[in-house]
Design a protein around this motif. Structure first.
Motif, PDB file in Angstrom:
ATOM      1  N   THR A   1     -14.447  -2.303   0.488  1.00  0.00           N
ATOM      2  CA  THR A   1     -14.258  -3.086   1.709  1.00  0.00           C
ATOM      3  C   THR A   1     -12.816  -3.554   1.837  1.00  0.00           C
ATOM      4  O   THR A   1     -12.208  -3.464   2.906  1.00  0.00           O
ATOM      5  CB  THR A   1     -15.211  -4.295   1.709  1.00  0.00           C
ATOM      6  OG1 THR A   1     -16.544  -3.835   1.551  1.00  0.00           O
ATOM      7  CG2 THR A   1     -15.083  -5.092   2.974  1.00  0.00           C
ATOM      8  N   ILE A   2     -12.262  -4.050   0.759  1.00  0.00           N
ATOM      9  CA  ILE A   2     -10.866  -4.499   0.767  1.00  0.00           C
ATOM     10  C   ILE A   2      -9.928  -3.318   0.993  1.00  0.00           C
ATOM     11  O   ILE A   2      -8.984  -3.396   1.784  1.00  0.00           O
ATOM     12  CB  ILE A   2     -10.530  -5.232  -0.543  1.00  0.00           C
ATOM     13  CG1 ILE A   2     -11.285  -6.557  -0.613  1.00  0.00           C
ATOM     14  CG2 ILE A   2      -9.029  -5.470  -0.672  1.00  0.00           C
ATOM     15  CD1 ILE A   2     -11.202  -7.247  -1.952  1.00  0.00           C
ATOM     16  N   THR A   3     -10.180  -2.218   0.320  1.00  0.00           N
ATOM     17  CA  THR A   3      -9.328  -1.036   0.459  1.00  0.00           C
ATOM     18  C   THR A   3      -9.335  -0.517   1.891  1.00  0.00           C
ATOM     19  O   THR A   3      -8.286  -0.249   2.468  1.00  0.00           O
ATOM     20  CB  THR A   3      -9.801   0.077  -0.496  1.00  0.00           C
ATOM     21  OG1 THR A   3      -9.847  -0.434  -1.819  1.00  0.00           O
ATOM     22  CG2 THR A   3      -8.864   1.256  -0.450  1.00  0.00           C
ATOM     23  N   TYR A   4     -10.513  -0.383   2.489  1.00  0.00           N
ATOM     24  CA  TYR A   4     -10.594   0.115   3.864  1.00  0.00           C
ATOM     25  C   TYR A   4     -10.005  -0.892   4.843  1.00  0.00           C
ATOM     26  O   TYR A   4      -9.461  -0.509   5.869  1.00  0.00           O
ATOM     27  CB  TYR A   4     -12.040   0.422   4.255  1.00  0.00           C
ATOM     28  CG  TYR A   4     -12.721   1.400   3.346  1.00  0.00           C
ATOM     29  CD1 TYR A   4     -12.027   2.427   2.721  1.00  0.00           C
ATOM     30  CD2 TYR A   4     -14.076   1.299   3.095  1.00  0.00           C
ATOM     31  CE1 TYR A   4     -12.660   3.310   1.875  1.00  0.00           C
ATOM     32  CE2 TYR A   4     -14.723   2.195   2.251  1.00  0.00           C
ATOM     33  CZ  TYR A   4     -13.998   3.187   1.654  1.00  0.00           C
ATOM     34  OH  TYR A   4     -14.634   4.059   0.824  1.00  0.00           O
TER      35      TYR A   4
ATOM     36  N   ASN B   1      -1.938  -2.341  11.081  1.00  0.00           N
ATOM     37  CA  ASN B   1      -0.908  -1.495  11.688  1.00  0.00           C
ATOM     38  C   ASN B   1       0.409  -1.578  10.923  1.00  0.00           C
ATOM     39  O   ASN B   1       1.395  -2.137  11.402  1.00  0.00           O
ATOM     40  CB  ASN B   1      -0.691  -1.909  13.146  1.00  0.00           C
ATOM     41  CG  ASN B   1      -1.916  -1.671  13.969  1.00  0.00           C
ATOM     42  OD1 ASN B   1      -2.632  -0.716  13.746  1.00  0.00           O
ATOM     43  ND2 ASN B   1      -2.168  -2.545  14.926  1.00  0.00           N
ATOM     44  N   LEU B   2       0.439  -1.015   9.763  1.00  0.00           N
ATOM     45  CA  LEU B   2       1.636  -0.940   8.937  1.00  0.00           C
ATOM     46  C   LEU B   2       1.779   0.481   8.415  1.00  0.00           C
ATOM     47  O   LEU B   2       0.832   1.261   8.423  1.00  0.00           O
ATOM     48  CB  LEU B   2       1.539  -1.898   7.743  1.00  0.00           C
ATOM     49  CG  LEU B   2       1.468  -3.380   8.058  1.00  0.00           C
ATOM     50  CD1 LEU B   2       1.219  -4.173   6.791  1.00  0.00           C
ATOM     51  CD2 LEU B   2       2.724  -3.867   8.730  1.00  0.00           C
ATOM     52  N   LYS B   3       2.974   0.802   7.942  1.00  0.00           N
ATOM     53  CA  LYS B   3       3.170   2.105   7.309  1.00  0.00           C
ATOM     54  C   LYS B   3       2.517   2.048   5.929  1.00  0.00           C
ATOM     55  O   LYS B   3       2.827   1.201   5.115  1.00  0.00           O
ATOM     56  CB  LYS B   3       4.647   2.417   7.190  1.00  0.00           C
ATOM     57  CG  LYS B   3       4.924   3.795   6.706  1.00  0.00           C
ATOM     58  CD  LYS B   3       6.329   4.204   7.051  1.00  0.00           C
ATOM     59  CE  LYS B   3       6.633   5.558   6.483  1.00  0.00           C
ATOM     60  NZ  LYS B   3       6.098   6.641   7.261  1.00  0.00           N
ATOM     61  N   LEU B   4       1.592   2.959   5.708  1.00  0.00           N
ATOM     62  CA  LEU B   4       0.800   2.935   4.484  1.00  0.00           C
ATOM     63  C   LEU B   4       0.908   4.258   3.743  1.00  0.00           C
ATOM     64  O   LEU B   4       1.226   5.297   4.340  1.00  0.00           O
ATOM     65  CB  LEU B   4      -0.680   2.675   4.822  1.00  0.00           C
ATOM     66  CG  LEU B   4      -0.956   1.330   5.465  1.00  0.00           C
ATOM     67  CD1 LEU B   4      -2.345   1.311   6.049  1.00  0.00           C
ATOM     68  CD2 LEU B   4      -0.782   0.222   4.464  1.00  0.00           C
ATOM     69  N   PRO B   5       0.623   4.252   2.438  1.00  0.00           N
ATOM     70  CA  PRO B   5       0.597   5.507   1.687  1.00  0.00           C
ATOM     71  C   PRO B   5      -0.473   6.441   2.250  1.00  0.00           C
ATOM     72  O   PRO B   5      -1.488   5.984   2.764  1.00  0.00           O
ATOM     73  CB  PRO B   5       0.239   5.071   0.266  1.00  0.00           C
ATOM     74  CG  PRO B   5       0.479   3.614   0.208  1.00  0.00           C
ATOM     75  CD  PRO B   5       0.375   3.099   1.595  1.00  0.00           C
ATOM     76  N   PHE B   6      -0.233   7.723   2.160  1.00  0.00           N
ATOM     77  CA  PHE B   6      -1.151   8.786   2.607  1.00  0.00           C
ATOM     78  C   PHE B   6      -1.330   8.805   4.132  1.00  0.00           C
ATOM     79  O   PHE B   6      -2.243   9.431   4.629  1.00  0.00           O
ATOM     80  CB  PHE B   6      -2.523   8.683   1.937  1.00  0.00           C
ATOM     81  CG  PHE B   6      -2.483   8.475   0.470  1.00  0.00           C
ATOM     82  CD1 PHE B   6      -1.877   9.410  -0.356  1.00  0.00           C
ATOM     83  CD2 PHE B   6      -3.045   7.361  -0.106  1.00  0.00           C
ATOM     84  CE1 PHE B   6      -1.842   9.221  -1.717  1.00  0.00           C
ATOM     85  CE2 PHE B   6      -3.014   7.165  -1.469  1.00  0.00           C
ATOM     86  CZ  PHE B   6      -2.404   8.095  -2.280  1.00  0.00           C
TER      87      PHE B   6
ATOM     88  N   TYR C   1      -5.494  14.880   4.757  1.00  0.00           N
ATOM     89  CA  TYR C   1      -6.738  14.382   4.170  1.00  0.00           C
ATOM     90  C   TYR C   1      -6.533  12.992   3.567  1.00  0.00           C
ATOM     91  O   TYR C   1      -7.168  12.643   2.573  1.00  0.00           O
ATOM     92  CB  TYR C   1      -7.244  15.342   3.098  1.00  0.00           C
ATOM     93  CG  TYR C   1      -7.622  16.691   3.656  1.00  0.00           C
ATOM     94  CD1 TYR C   1      -8.774  16.825   4.411  1.00  0.00           C
ATOM     95  CD2 TYR C   1      -6.826  17.798   3.459  1.00  0.00           C
ATOM     96  CE1 TYR C   1      -9.126  18.056   4.948  1.00  0.00           C
ATOM     97  CE2 TYR C   1      -7.166  19.033   3.986  1.00  0.00           C
ATOM     98  CZ  TYR C   1      -8.326  19.147   4.731  1.00  0.00           C
ATOM     99  OH  TYR C   1      -8.676  20.350   5.264  1.00  0.00           O
ATOM    100  N   GLY C   2      -5.673  12.194   4.189  1.00  0.00           N
ATOM    101  CA  GLY C   2      -5.361  10.866   3.674  1.00  0.00           C
ATOM    102  C   GLY C   2      -6.561   9.940   3.633  1.00  0.00           C
ATOM    103  O   GLY C   2      -6.754   9.198   2.672  1.00  0.00           O
ATOM    104  N   SER C   3      -7.378   9.985   4.671  1.00  0.00           N
ATOM    105  CA  SER C   3      -8.559   9.116   4.711  1.00  0.00           C
ATOM    106  C   SER C   3      -9.533   9.472   3.590  1.00  0.00           C
ATOM    107  O   SER C   3     -10.089   8.593   2.937  1.00  0.00           O
ATOM    108  CB  SER C   3      -9.278   9.245   6.053  1.00  0.00           C
ATOM    109  OG  SER C   3      -8.444   8.811   7.085  1.00  0.00           O
ATOM    110  N   LEU C   4      -9.727  10.758   3.379  1.00  0.00           N
ATOM    111  CA  LEU C   4     -10.612  11.204   2.309  1.00  0.00           C
ATOM    112  C   LEU C   4     -10.055  10.794   0.950  1.00  0.00           C
ATOM    113  O   LEU C   4     -10.809  10.365   0.069  1.00  0.00           O
ATOM    114  CB  LEU C   4     -10.805  12.715   2.368  1.00  0.00           C
ATOM    115  CG  LEU C   4     -11.749  13.318   1.343  1.00  0.00           C
ATOM    116  CD1 LEU C   4     -13.155  12.763   1.537  1.00  0.00           C
ATOM    117  CD2 LEU C   4     -11.762  14.825   1.458  1.00  0.00           C
ATOM    118  N   LEU C   5      -8.756  10.883   0.803  1.00  0.00           N
ATOM    119  CA  LEU C   5      -8.120  10.489  -0.455  1.00  0.00           C
ATOM    120  C   LEU C   5      -8.313   8.995  -0.717  1.00  0.00           C
ATOM    121  O   LEU C   5      -8.608   8.587  -1.842  1.00  0.00           O
ATOM    122  CB  LEU C   5      -6.636  10.837  -0.423  1.00  0.00           C
ATOM    123  CG  LEU C   5      -5.861  10.707  -1.708  1.00  0.00           C
ATOM    124  CD1 LEU C   5      -6.481  11.558  -2.813  1.00  0.00           C
ATOM    125  CD2 LEU C   5      -4.422  11.099  -1.494  1.00  0.00           C
TER     126      LEU C   5
END
Length: 64
Positions: free
Chosen positions: A19-22, A28-33, A38-42
Motif C-alpha cells: 500500500t505504501i509502495t503503490y 506526481n514526481l519523477k520516480l524510478p522505473f 514494464y515499470g509498474s510490473l517491476l
C-alpha cells in the motif's frame, strides 16, 4: 485471543508494505522505473518480494 491478534498484526504489517509502495507511485514526481515499459510490473514485483521477506522474517522471529 492473543494468537489471533498477533496473526492479524502480522497480516496488517505485510499488507501495508504494498500500500505504501503503490501510494508513492501515485504522486506526481519523477520516480524510478518511470520510463521503463514494464515499470509498474517491476514495482509490483519488488513490493511483493519485500512483503514476502517481511512475512518470512516475522514467522522466523515468532518461532524463536
Amino acid at each position: 485471543m492473543n494468537n489471533i491478534m498477533k496473526t492479524l498484526t502480522e497480516l496488517t504489517v505485510v499488507l501495508t508494505i504494498p500500500t505504501i509502495t503503490y501510494g508513492f507511485w501515485g504522486i506526481n514526481l519523477k520516480l524510478p522505473f518511470q520510463g521503463v515499459p514494464y515499470g509498474s510490473l517491476l514495482v509490483i514485483v519488488i513490493s511483493l518480494l519485500i512483503s514476502v521477506l517481511v512475512w518470512y522474517w516475522l514467522k522466523k522471529k515468532k518461532s524463536l
